[in-house]
Structures are given as C-alpha cells and as structure tokens.
Design a protein around this motif. Structure first.
Motif, PDB file in Angstrom:
ATOM      1  N   TYR A  85      29.863  -9.643  57.651  1.00 18.28           N
ATOM      2  CA  TYR A  85      30.453  -9.378  58.077  1.00 18.28           C
ATOM      3  C   TYR A  85      31.238  -7.971  58.057  1.00 18.28           C
ATOM      4  CZ  TYR A  85      32.364 -10.088  63.105  1.00 18.28           C
ATOM      5  OH  TYR A  85      32.644 -10.159  64.148  1.00 18.28           O
ATOM      6  N   GLN A  86      32.019  -7.728  57.816  1.00 15.66           N
ATOM      7  CA  GLN A  86      32.506  -6.583  58.282  1.00 15.66           C
ATOM      8  C   GLN A  86      31.786  -5.494  58.041  1.00 15.66           C
ATOM      9  OE1 GLN A  86      36.034  -5.870  59.232  1.00 15.66           O
ATOM     10  NE2 GLN A  86      36.263  -8.394  59.739  1.00 15.66           N
ATOM     11  N   GLY A  87      31.013  -5.526  56.998  1.00 13.51           N
ATOM     12  CA  GLY A  87      30.234  -4.392  56.466  1.00 13.51           C
ATOM     13  C   GLY A  87      29.133  -3.907  57.964  1.00 13.51           C
ATOM     14  N   LEU A  88      29.301  -4.946  58.029  1.00 14.10           N
ATOM     15  CA  LEU A  88      27.895  -4.384  59.510  1.00 14.10           C
ATOM     16  C   LEU A  88      28.349  -3.874  60.632  1.00 14.10           C
ATOM     17  CD1 LEU A  88      26.559  -8.565  60.563  1.00 14.10           C
ATOM     18  CD2 LEU A  88      25.784  -6.970  59.030  1.00 14.10           C
ATOM     19  N   ASP A  89      27.328  -2.895  61.307  1.00 13.71           N
ATOM     20  CA  ASP A  89      27.601  -2.474  62.220  1.00 13.71           C
ATOM     21  C   ASP A  89      28.046  -3.315  63.466  1.00 13.71           C
ATOM     22  OD1 ASP A  89      26.456  -1.343  65.481  1.00 13.71           O
ATOM     23  OD2 ASP A  89      26.748   0.065  64.173  1.00 13.71           O
ATOM     24  N   PRO A  90      29.287  -3.037  64.662  1.00 13.62           N
ATOM     25  CA  PRO A  90      30.117  -3.493  65.793  1.00 13.62           C
ATOM     26  C   PRO A  90      29.316  -4.205  66.566  1.00 13.62           C
ATOM     27  CG  PRO A  90      31.057  -1.314  65.166  1.00 13.62           C
ATOM     28  CD  PRO A  90      30.040  -0.712  64.447  1.00 13.62           C
ATOM     29  N   THR A  91      27.807  -3.529  66.493  1.00 17.69           N
ATOM     30  CA  THR A  91      27.094  -3.933  66.973  1.00 17.69           C
ATOM     31  C   THR A  91      26.183  -5.197  67.083  1.00 17.69           C
ATOM     32  OG1 THR A  91      26.423  -1.618  68.666  1.00 17.69           O
ATOM     33  CG2 THR A  91      24.796  -3.292  69.067  1.00 17.69           C
ATOM     34  N   TYR A  92      25.896  -4.903  65.273  1.00 18.70           N
ATOM     35  CA  TYR A  92      25.516  -6.557  65.446  1.00 18.70           C
ATOM     36  C   TYR A  92      26.744  -7.430  64.915  1.00 18.70           C
ATOM     37  CZ  TYR A  92      21.268  -4.189  63.322  1.00 18.70           C
ATOM     38  OH  TYR A  92      19.899  -3.321  62.921  1.00 18.70           O
ATOM     39  N   GLN A  93      27.856  -7.241  64.495  1.00 19.56           N
ATOM     40  CA  GLN A  93      28.927  -7.873  64.644  1.00 19.56           C
ATOM     41  C   GLN A  93      29.531  -8.839  66.068  1.00 19.56           C
ATOM     42  OE1 GLN A  93      32.839  -5.770  63.510  1.00 19.56           O
ATOM     43  NE2 GLN A  93      32.239  -5.597  61.335  1.00 19.56           N
ATOM     44  N   GLU A  94      29.437  -8.368  67.106  1.00 24.50           N
ATOM     45  CA  GLU A  94      29.367  -8.524  68.606  1.00 24.50           C
ATOM     46  C   GLU A  94      28.225  -9.740  68.633  1.00 24.50           C
ATOM     47  OE1 GLU A  94      30.590  -8.749  72.327  1.00 24.50           O
ATOM     48  OE2 GLU A  94      31.533  -7.924  70.744  1.00 24.50           O
ATOM     49  N   LEU A  95      26.834  -9.120  68.487  1.00 20.22           N
ATOM     50  CA  LEU A  95      25.420 -10.040  68.290  1.00 20.22           C
ATOM     51  C   LEU A  95      25.438 -11.700  67.999  1.00 20.22           C
ATOM     52  CD1 LEU A  95      22.693  -9.865  69.973  1.00 20.22           C
ATOM     53  CD2 LEU A  95      21.807  -8.235  68.327  1.00 20.22           C
ATOM     54  N   VAL A  96      26.166 -11.049  66.853  1.00 18.34           N
ATOM     55  CA  VAL A  96      26.039 -12.545  65.134  1.00 18.34           C
ATOM     56  C   VAL A  96      26.899 -13.451  65.987  1.00 18.34           C
ATOM     57  CG1 VAL A  96      27.398 -13.381  63.048  1.00 18.34           C
ATOM     58  CG2 VAL A  96      25.488 -10.904  63.604  1.00 18.34           C
ATOM     59  N   ILE A  97      28.271 -12.895  66.647  1.00 27.77           N
ATOM     60  CA  ILE A  97      28.646 -14.206  67.277  1.00 27.77           C
ATOM     61  C   ILE A  97      28.113 -14.683  68.284  1.00 27.77           C
ATOM     62  CG2 ILE A  97      31.473 -14.361  67.930  1.00 27.77           C
ATOM     63  CD1 ILE A  97      31.203 -13.862  64.578  1.00 27.77           C
ATOM     64  N   GLU A  98      28.406 -14.314  69.404  1.00 28.69           N
ATOM     65  CA  GLU A  98      27.402 -14.235  70.641  1.00 28.69           C
ATOM     66  C   GLU A  98      26.226 -14.930  70.389  1.00 28.69           C
ATOM     67  OE1 GLU A  98      27.631 -14.290  74.510  1.00 28.69           O
ATOM     68  OE2 GLU A  98      28.858 -12.888  74.229  1.00 28.69           O
ATOM     69  N   LEU A  99      25.212 -15.087  69.260  1.00 30.87           N
ATOM     70  CA  LEU A  99      23.562 -15.097  69.457  1.00 30.87           C
ATOM     71  C   LEU A  99      24.213 -17.067  68.129  1.00 30.87           C
ATOM     72  CD1 LEU A  99      21.440 -13.191  68.883  1.00 30.87           C
ATOM     73  CD2 LEU A  99      22.401 -14.177  71.467  1.00 30.87           C
ATOM     74  N   GLY A 100      25.649 -16.487  67.711  1.00 34.86           N
ATOM     75  CA  GLY A 100      25.884 -18.105  67.461  1.00 34.86           C
ATOM     76  C   GLY A 100      26.686 -19.089  67.971  1.00 34.86           C
ATOM     77  N   PHE A 101      27.241 -18.268  68.769  1.00 30.82           N
ATOM     78  CA  PHE A 101      27.846 -19.746  70.099  1.00 30.82           C
ATOM     79  C   PHE A 101      26.854 -19.873  70.920  1.00 30.82           C
ATOM     80  CE2 PHE A 101      32.156 -17.423  69.015  1.00 30.82           C
ATOM     81  CZ  PHE A 101      32.582 -19.109  68.903  1.00 30.82           C
ATOM     82  N   GLU A 102      25.547 -19.710  70.901  1.00 33.98           N
ATOM     83  CA  GLU A 102      25.070 -20.044  71.903  1.00 33.98           C
ATOM     84  C   GLU A 102      24.064 -20.766  70.726  1.00 33.98           C
ATOM     85  OE1 GLU A 102      22.095 -16.917  73.421  1.00 33.98           O
ATOM     86  OE2 GLU A 102      23.528 -15.760  74.464  1.00 33.98           O
ATOM     87  N   ALA A 103      23.941 -20.150  69.985  1.00 30.16           N
ATOM     88  CA  ALA A 103      22.608 -21.124  69.202  1.00 30.16           C
ATOM     89  C   ALA A 103      23.333 -23.002  68.576  1.00 30.16           C
ATOM     90  CB  ALA A 103      22.587 -20.467  67.844  1.00 30.16           C
ATOM     91  N   THR A 104      25.040 -22.557  68.030  1.00 36.36           N
ATOM     92  CA  THR A 104      25.845 -23.489  68.255  1.00 36.36           C
ATOM     93  C   THR A 104      25.604 -24.324  69.600  1.00 36.36           C
ATOM     94  OG1 THR A 104      27.478 -22.966  68.519  1.00 36.36           O
ATOM     95  CG2 THR A 104      26.243 -23.299  66.212  1.00 36.36           C
ATOM     96  N   ALA A 105      25.775 -23.982  70.550  1.00 34.36           N
ATOM     97  CA  ALA A 105      25.855 -24.972  71.770  1.00 34.36           C
ATOM     98  C   ALA A 105      24.939 -25.584  71.858  1.00 34.36           C
ATOM     99  CB  ALA A 105      26.153 -23.926  72.485  1.00 34.36           C
TER     100      ALA A 105
END
Length: 365
Positions: A286-306
C-alpha cells in the motif's frame, strides 16, 4: 472527518507508514477471477490517447498495478463478494490500470496461514474474518467473543472508537504489516443448533456443544454450562451425525452451506456473536502505491465492504426463512438476556485478566 459506516476513512489513510516502502508490485499468486470487471465509461482526451475515468481522473500517467486478493472460502461467501465488488470498482475506475487477481477457495491456506502470508508480503490483499485481531491485537478479541457485542450497529461503533483505531488498526498496520480497507462486513449472528429447542441456559446444561478451540469462547460457554467439544470445521456434519457433539455454535449460512439441517432439527436464535469479515491490504504494498491509488483503494474498499454488509444482512434472513421452509424448526423466542447474564462472570473475568478496558466501557460505546 469523513466516516464510512463505522470506520473513519481519515484514520485508515493516516495510520503509521512502514519503513522500506516499495514501488508498484505485481501479482504474487495465480487463480481464476470470480467477477468480470465492469467497463468504465471512458473518453479520449485531446487526441493524445489519454484515458480519463468516469469521475474525470486521469490514470494514464500512473503505473499499471496488479494485486492478488485471496480468501479461504469458496466463491459466493461474503468476503469473496466484497473482494469481487472491490475488483469491479477499481478496475472500472482506473480503466484496468489497477487490476485485481481474485483467488477464492483457500489457495493460500486457512485464515491464519493466509493472514500471516499477507502480513509478510506474500499476498497483496485478502478477505478474512477478525483473525488479524486475534493474532496481533489479542487484548481486543472481545470484539468477536460471545455476548459482548449487542448487535452489528454496536460492533460498528466499537470499531470506530479511538481505542480500536489506535490500539488495533494503527498498531497492526505499523507493527504487523496489514492495513484494513473498510468496515466490518456482516456475516450473521452465531446461534446454536440442536435436536431440541433451546430457550434458556437451563436447556444447554451439559450439552456437548461444538466450538472452535478458542480459549475465550470455550471459557464463556463453560460458564453458561455447556460441555465444549472441539471438532474441526470440515467435520462438524459428521460430528453432529454421530453424536460426538449435540449441537454447534454457527451462523445460518454455515447451517445451509454445510447442510447441518440434515443432522440437526432446530436452529435456536441465541445470537451470541456478530459474525464479521473485512478486507485487508499489505501495508508495504500500500505504501508503495501512488497516492492517487492509495486514496482510491481505501475509498472503494469502504464502498465494497458496505455493499457486502448489506448483502450479508439480507442473506441471513432469507437463509433462516429457507431453512424453516425446508423443515428446520427456528426457535425465535430465546431468552438472550438470560444467556448474557449467565455468561457475565466469565466475560468480566476475561476483561480483568486478558482484554483491554472494561465491559462497561465497551457497552457504553
């Protein structure tokens, strides 16, 4: 602060980074995907071939990334649904530049083995039960122990608390290499199957109740009065069939998927635990990802789990009704408060000896 149904997104994005970050990583394991990516609505920009997503973000300049997400359960389980939703969303949003290799079915071993593999970087992500808490933050295992959590909403409030955010999620990310990606996904309440009705603790005195070999669970149920019996998960059916156990503490989905209604006549809604699962990602990856990807991973992770949580809630009631239609007796008038009262001495003892905080503090969250 932006909140996503129980976990603060700022917390997840802001927990301590692990030293020695890496760049974008490739796939670490094979396996067939369980969900086809949805085509994003894209358009060409300026005639230079640049692709923009439906949200207007430009991902063409970012490196291509592949992440393998695994589960110990077969396709169709709640955690696999969450992974499939995440895969669909992030591949659509990035026009496939961030791709997810979804591997269900236990290719990376059981939940403990898979969690350890992901923590060590042998796997980018996973859908799993609260095993990371069991392994790396045992003092907070009360979140998945009998008769401590009132219901799913209570679980979400507890997991959103500063104590859990700091002492569990931040700690596991910093010290154990795993970052949570979303909210706990509802799997279902654990109940008691038997060949007779169970309405009060008096009905289970001396019952040989199948339980996993988890000390806290055994201690609480012994306090209630059962005789805990350890049987491997893949042998529950035969254990109940042969009488090695009189009943099992399981959720309705497991009753259906394992056909336990063939060897047990009653599902008693004792509601002792809130079953839950979540998505986790390797912290170094995760820390090796571009910050844009980092933001997207968490945003979409929350959407998917909800979304998966909503499916879990709907599926539980449908499953219970289906079991009833198939002839299983559903005992709904269980005195849950009586069971909770019987368990109280053991729960208080665990908070005094093993768990962080007090039960009163947790109940007030």
């Amino acid at each position: 602060m932006t909140k996503h149904n129980g976990i603060t997104r700022r917390r997840v994005l802001g927990s301590t980074a692990v030293a020695g970050v890496i760049g974008s990583a490739g796939c670490t394991g094979g396996g067939s995907d369980t969900a086809e990516p949805t085509e994003s609505d894209t358009e060409s920009g300026g005639g230079d071939g640049t692709t923009t997503s439906e949200s207007g973000n430009d991902y063409e300049s970012l490196p291509e990334v592949t992440a393998t997400f695994a589960s110990s359960f077969q396709s169709g389980s709640i955690d696999n649904i969450a992974i499939a939703r995440f895969k669909e969303k992030i591949e659509a949003e990035t026009d496939g530049r961030f791709s997810v290799n979804h591997v269900p079915g236990g290719a990376y071993g059981g939940e403990v083995e898979m969690t350890q593999t992901a923590a060590q970087g042998g796997l980018e992500g996973m859908g799993v039960g609260p095993i990371p808490i069991f392994l790396y933050a045992t003092e907070h295992w009360y979140t998945s122990s009998p008769y401590v959590m009132e219901d799913y909403d209570h679980l979400l409030r507890v997991m959103e608390s500063d104590m859990i955010q700091e002492e569990v999620y931040d700690k596991i990310a910093a010290e154990n290499g795993l970052r949570v990606m979303g909210q706990p996904v509802y799997v279902g309440r654990r109940n008691v199957t038997a060949n007779s009705a169970v309405r009060t603790p008096e009905d289970v005195q001396g019952m040989k109740l199948r339980l996993p070999g988890i000390d806290a669970w055994v201690e609480v149920w012994q306090e209630i009065g059962v005789n805990p019996t350890s049987i491997p998960g893949n042998e529950i059916y035969s254990g109940l069939q042969t009488g090695t156990a009189d009943g099992a503490a399981v959720d309705a989905n497991l009753v259906e998927s394992s056909k336990l209604n063939e060897v047990q006549s009653h599902l008693n809604l004792t509601k002792q635990m809130v079953g839950n699962r979540n998505l986790w990602i390797n912290e170094e990856f995760y820390q090796g990802l571009d910050p844009t990807y980092q933001e997207l991973v968490i945003e979409l992770g929350f959407e998917a789990t909800a979304e998966a949580a909503e499916i879990g809630i709907e599926t539980e009631e449908e499953t219970i009704n289906q079991l009833e239609s198939n002839g299983m007796t559903i005992v709904r008038d269980v005195d849950v408060e009586a069971f909770k009262s019987a368990a109280t001495p053991a729960i208080n003892g665990l908070f005094e000896s093993t768990w962080a905080g007090t039960w009163e503090e947790v109940q007030q969250m």
